[in-house]
Design a protein around this motif. Structure first.
Motif, mmCIF file in Angstrom:
data_model
loop_
_atom_site.group_PDB
_atom_site.id
_atom_site.type_symbol
_atom_site.label_atom_id
_atom_site.label_comp_id
_atom_site.label_asym_id
_atom_site.label_seq_id
_atom_site.Cartn_x
_atom_site.Cartn_y
_atom_site.Cartn_z
ATOM 1 N N ARG A 57 5.202 2.002 7.966
ATOM 2 C CA ARG A 57 6.277 2.527 9.099
ATOM 3 C C ARG A 57 6.520 3.929 8.898
ATOM 4 N NH1 ARG A 57 10.623 -2.539 8.550
ATOM 5 N NH2 ARG A 57 9.074 -4.301 9.035
ATOM 6 N N SER A 58 6.544 4.234 7.653
ATOM 7 C CA SER A 58 6.491 5.939 7.686
ATOM 8 C C SER A 58 5.824 6.548 6.603
ATOM 9 C CB SER A 58 8.227 6.018 7.496
ATOM 10 O OG SER A 58 8.487 5.859 6.213
ATOM 11 N N THR B 110 8.600 0.098 -0.568
ATOM 12 C CA THR B 110 8.423 1.716 -0.759
ATOM 13 C C THR B 110 7.508 2.018 -1.759
ATOM 14 O OG1 THR B 110 10.806 1.893 0.172
ATOM 15 C CG2 THR B 110 9.830 3.785 -1.100
ATOM 16 N N VAL C 205 6.302 0.562 3.819
ATOM 17 C CA VAL C 205 5.083 -0.330 4.576
ATOM 18 C C VAL C 205 5.789 -1.789 4.751
ATOM 19 C CG1 VAL C 205 3.182 -1.475 4.186
ATOM 20 C CG2 VAL C 205 3.470 0.722 3.149
ATOM 21 N N ASP C 206 5.606 -2.421 5.951
ATOM 22 C CA ASP C 206 5.912 -3.699 6.400
ATOM 23 C C ASP C 206 5.634 -4.783 5.276
ATOM 24 O OD1 ASP C 206 5.895 -6.703 7.519
ATOM 25 O OD2 ASP C 206 6.403 -5.393 9.222
ATOM 26 N N ASP D 241 13.454 -9.239 7.805
ATOM 27 C CA ASP D 241 12.753 -7.980 7.595
ATOM 28 C C ASP D 241 12.395 -7.770 6.135
ATOM 29 O OD1 ASP D 241 11.263 -5.801 8.373
ATOM 30 O OD2 ASP D 241 13.055 -4.456 8.404
ATOM 31 N N GLY E 210 0.636 -1.958 8.420
ATOM 32 C CA GLY E 210 2.109 -1.822 8.918
ATOM 33 C C GLY E 210 2.771 -0.864 7.973
ATOM 34 N N VAL F 58 10.399 -4.717 3.367
ATOM 35 C CA VAL F 58 9.280 -3.655 3.123
ATOM 36 C C VAL F 58 9.287 -3.436 1.776
ATOM 37 C CG1 VAL F 58 10.412 -2.454 5.331
ATOM 38 C CG2 VAL F 58 11.407 -2.047 3.139
#
Length: 160
Positions: free
Chosen positions: A31-32, A115, A55-56, A111, A29, A113
């Motif tokens: 994401r960037s 970091t 990350v998810d 949602d 997951g 996430v």
């Protein structure tokens, strides 16, 4: 040309212990991902390389204090982490280092996430106080002795 990004972490490996192939687990997951190395211009100071991942984390598995995570208690700073790009059948190393911070964020009810910020090993070496004295030696011999004093894994060096 297309590529796939693969980020892996060695969650259960103690700092100073080199992970082996079976120790790495893929971080799902992502994401960037961004990396930063060197200096911004020719007059700037050379800085330690870093990587930032988003990350998810809707399942909370990467939340450091979440006891129901299958990775608990191994999601912590100083875990080894690496990013690689798969281009066709070829793997290209992008970054290898240590996790410096893991910050969960829940921007909405649906949602979640984390970091993850990681730094190259030079940052950890810079924090070590090396007080040993060394006899006259070759450059490679001295670098090896200092890395040994700092606890840097021998399997993660190429002095030549």
């Amino acid at each position: 040309m297309s590529y796939s990004l693969v980020v892996s972490a060695a969650w259960g490996i103690a700092p100073g212990t080199a992970p082996v192939a079976t120790d790495w687990s893929v971080v799902p997951g992502v994401r960037s991902c961004s990396t930063r190395r060197g200096r911004q211009d020719e007059l700037g100071r050379v800085e330690t390389g870093s990587m930032t991942l988003v990350v998810d984390n809707r399942d909370r598995s990467l939340e450091p204090n979440y006891t129901l995570s299958p990775l608990y208690p191994y999601v912590r700073p100083l875990a080894w982490i690496k990013a690689e790009a798969l281009v066709g059948a070829t793997t290209h190393a992008i970054f290898t280092g240590f996790i410096e911070s893991i910050v969960p964020d829940y921007p909405s009810n649906a949602d979640g996430v984390v970091t993850i910020t990681a730094v190259e090993g030079f940052k950890l070496l810079g924090l070590r106080a090396i007080t040993a004295t060394y006899a006259a030696d070759t450059t490679g011999g001295r670098v090896t002795a200092v890395l040994d004093s700092a606890g840097w894994p021998a399997s993660m060096r190429d002095i030549s």
